[in-house]
Design a protein around this motif. Structure first.
Motif, PDB file in Angstrom:
ATOM      1  N   GLY A 127      47.802  40.749  55.369  1.00 46.68           N
ATOM      2  CA  GLY A 127      47.513  40.555  56.784  1.00 46.68           C
ATOM      3  C   GLY A 127      48.122  41.616  57.668  1.00 46.68           C
ATOM      4  N   ASP A 128      49.053  42.419  57.139  1.00 43.57           N
ATOM      5  CA  ASP A 128      49.633  43.509  57.923  1.00 43.57           C
ATOM      6  C   ASP A 128      48.563  44.547  58.244  1.00 43.57           C
ATOM      7  N   VAL A 129      48.659  45.123  59.414  1.00 45.77           N
ATOM      8  CA  VAL A 129      47.741  46.198  59.797  1.00 45.77           C
ATOM      9  C   VAL A 129      48.050  47.436  58.970  1.00 45.77           C
ATOM     10  N   ALA A 130      47.020  48.130  58.522  1.00 49.21           N
ATOM     11  CA  ALA A 130      47.178  49.342  57.724  1.00 49.21           C
ATOM     12  C   ALA A 130      46.244  50.423  58.250  1.00 49.21           C
TER      13      ALA A 130
ATOM     14  N   SER B   1      44.906  43.640  52.232  1.00 53.23           N
ATOM     15  CA  SER B   1      44.112  42.533  51.702  1.00 53.23           C
ATOM     16  C   SER B   1      44.811  41.820  50.551  1.00 53.23           C
ATOM     17  N   ALA B   2      45.621  42.529  49.787  1.00 50.64           N
ATOM     18  CA  ALA B   2      46.327  41.939  48.648  1.00 50.64           C
ATOM     19  C   ALA B   2      47.401  42.914  48.198  1.00 50.64           C
ATOM     20  N   THR B   3      48.378  42.404  47.471  1.00 54.51           N
ATOM     21  CA  THR B   3      49.418  43.238  46.877  1.00 54.51           C
ATOM     22  C   THR B   3      49.507  42.923  45.383  1.00 54.51           C
ATOM     23  N   GLY B   4      50.052  43.858  44.631  1.00 54.02           N
ATOM     24  CA  GLY B   4      50.241  43.634  43.198  1.00 54.02           C
ATOM     25  C   GLY B   4      48.960  43.560  42.408  1.00 54.02           C
ATOM     26  N   ARG B   5      47.911  44.239  42.855  1.00 51.94           N
ATOM     27  CA  ARG B   5      46.648  44.218  42.119  1.00 51.94           C
ATOM     28  C   ARG B   5      46.788  44.985  40.791  1.00 51.94           C
ATOM     29  N   SER B   6      46.314  44.387  39.723  1.00 52.16           N
ATOM     30  CA  SER B   6      46.336  45.028  38.410  1.00 52.16           C
ATOM     31  C   SER B   6      45.089  44.602  37.646  1.00 52.16           C
ATOM     32  N   HIS B   7      45.032  44.966  36.363  1.00 50.98           N
ATOM     33  CA  HIS B   7      43.881  44.640  35.509  1.00 50.98           C
ATOM     34  C   HIS B   7      42.583  45.207  36.071  1.00 50.98           C
TER      35      HIS B   7
END
Length: 414
Positions: free
Chosen positions: A203-206, A225-231
């Motif tokens: 939710g933080d502005v980027a 939108s998300a953190t720690g995306r893998s796979h």
């Protein structure tokens, strides 16, 4: 006889009709046979005469949780200060390499070659150029970018926002995280500040700053939108920040910054069916980029721990076939010859349950944890072989750098 009855019948019918209309107009005048009659002088009991509507009004109101008023003073109306803070440190990168020009198949035949003055090899070469972005992170001239931006380049040119241009040298690359470090020799360099990417929240502005399609420095805005995306199958080691700030080809290696202009991550890849931005972009967190930077500068390479196995996820069906109640651990599908696992005695078909007492729940997460272990460390393992639980010790090795063919199949960047 009808002659005598008719004069009296009409007044009777008229009276009955008037009475019916009066009762319809004033129903409360009707006597209630179910209402209890109170003797004269007796006190009326409230419990006997209270109506259902009065009972409802005597109940306490339900407790409804009210949300606090939405504050609209949290975000600025402009991000120009953040852009002015970060954009000067974002550079355009132009890389070029010489590749062999496609030839007619007959040109490989010595008989036909004698008819052409093809001794000059340059006639069968062409220049291939690509573009990307980078971020200046040090007054010493160190620039962070993506490995795939400068991979195989014979010459790398860096262009700053203030109009200066210079050639860059490659300090080091880490193909498995898709990061590279360049160095430029210029004075008074603008430098970006790095934030603690552990504090980034959904939710933080980027803001994404880069050079999409080579049109020049461009800023786009979105949120985390998300953190720690893998796979995702992009890199061997994945811990991506996902954003919907528009990222397009040429943005790779550019900066993803917060509203204060601090670096959140290095823009790396997009998910797209058309080749353009579809609101799903990925950036390497600033903390990981900082760690890779330090290792490449101080050691010239990234040193990772390595077991030397090919692991396969354990499904419920496979777990049952190995006599396990739950699909915990990974199957050793292959063992690298003369690698750490081979020397420790691991065999294909073994089920690896735990490493150093920690249960294996996810193969990729376990691989990242092993990578952080210094080579030479003795590591206790728990395995299942032929239905029997066993303990063994393995000495962690150093992960070798994969070949270019493997990386080209795995990596897909913007």
């Amino acid at each position: 006889m009808h002659r005598f009855v008719l004069p009296y019948l009409w007044p009777i019918l008229t009276g009955l009709l008037i009475a019916a209309l009066a009762l319809l107009a004033f129903p409360e005048k009707l006597p209630n046979p179910f209402q209890q009659q109170t003797p004269p002088g007796a006190e009326t009991s409230p419990s006997l005469v209270t109506t259902s509507n009065e009972l409802l009004t005597n109940r306490p109101p339900p407790e409804i949780r009210q949300a606090a008023p939405l504050s609209r003073n949290q975000g600025p109306t402009s991000y120009s200060s953040a852009v002015n803070q970060a954009a000067p440190a974002v550079v355009n990168i132009y890389s070029s390499r010489i590749v062999a020009r496609d030839q007619h198949p007959l040109m490989s035949d010595p008989f036909f070659q004698q008819f052409f003055s093809g001794d000059d090899a340059t006639t069968h070469q062409r220049m291939l150029s690509s573009l990307g972005s980078g971020v200046i992170v040090s007054q010493d001239g160190y620039v962070l970018t993506n490995h795939h931006v400068i991979s195989g380049a014979d010459q790398i040119q860096v262009a700053l926002r203030d109009g200066r241009e210079t050639l860059a040298e490659v300090v080091g690359t880490d193909p498995e995280s898709d990061l590279a470090v360049l160095r430029i020799n210029l004075d008074n360099l603008p430098v970006i500040e790095l934030t603690n990417s552990e504090d980034v929240a959904v939710g933080d502005v980027a803001l994404a700053i880069g050079n999409p399609f080579g049109v020049g420095q461009t800023v786009t805005m979105g949120i985390i939108s998300a953190t720690g995306r893998s796979h995702l199958g992009l890199n061997a080691y994945e811990d991506f920040i996902q954003t919907d700030a528009a990222i397009n080809p040429g943005n790779s290696g550019g900066a993803l910054v917060n509203p204060d202009g601090a670096l959140v991550g290095i823009n790396t890849a997009i998910f797209s069916r058309s080749g353009g931005s579809q609101g799903i972009g990925f950036a390497i967190p600033a903390n990981l980029a900082h760690s890779i930077l330090n290792e490449l500068v101080t050691q010239g390479r990234v040193i990772r721990g390595w077991l030397g196995i090919e692991a396969q996820a354990l499904s419920r069906e496979l777990a049952a076939s190995f006599g396990l109640r739950t699909p915990q651990g990974v199957i050793v599908a292959g063992v690298v010859s003369e690698g750490p696992a081979d020397e420790a005695g691991l065999q294909p078909g073994d089920v690896l349950l735990s490493i150093d007492g920690q249960a294996i729940l996810d193969a990729r997460a376990t691989m990242s944890e092993i990578a952080s272990i210094p080579p030479g460390t003795s590591l206790p393992l728990t395995i299942v072989r032929s239905g029997e639980r066993m303990e063994m010790t393995l000495e962690v090795g150093e992960r070798p750098v994969p070949d270019s063919a493997t990386l080209s199949e795995r990596q897909s960047g913007s």
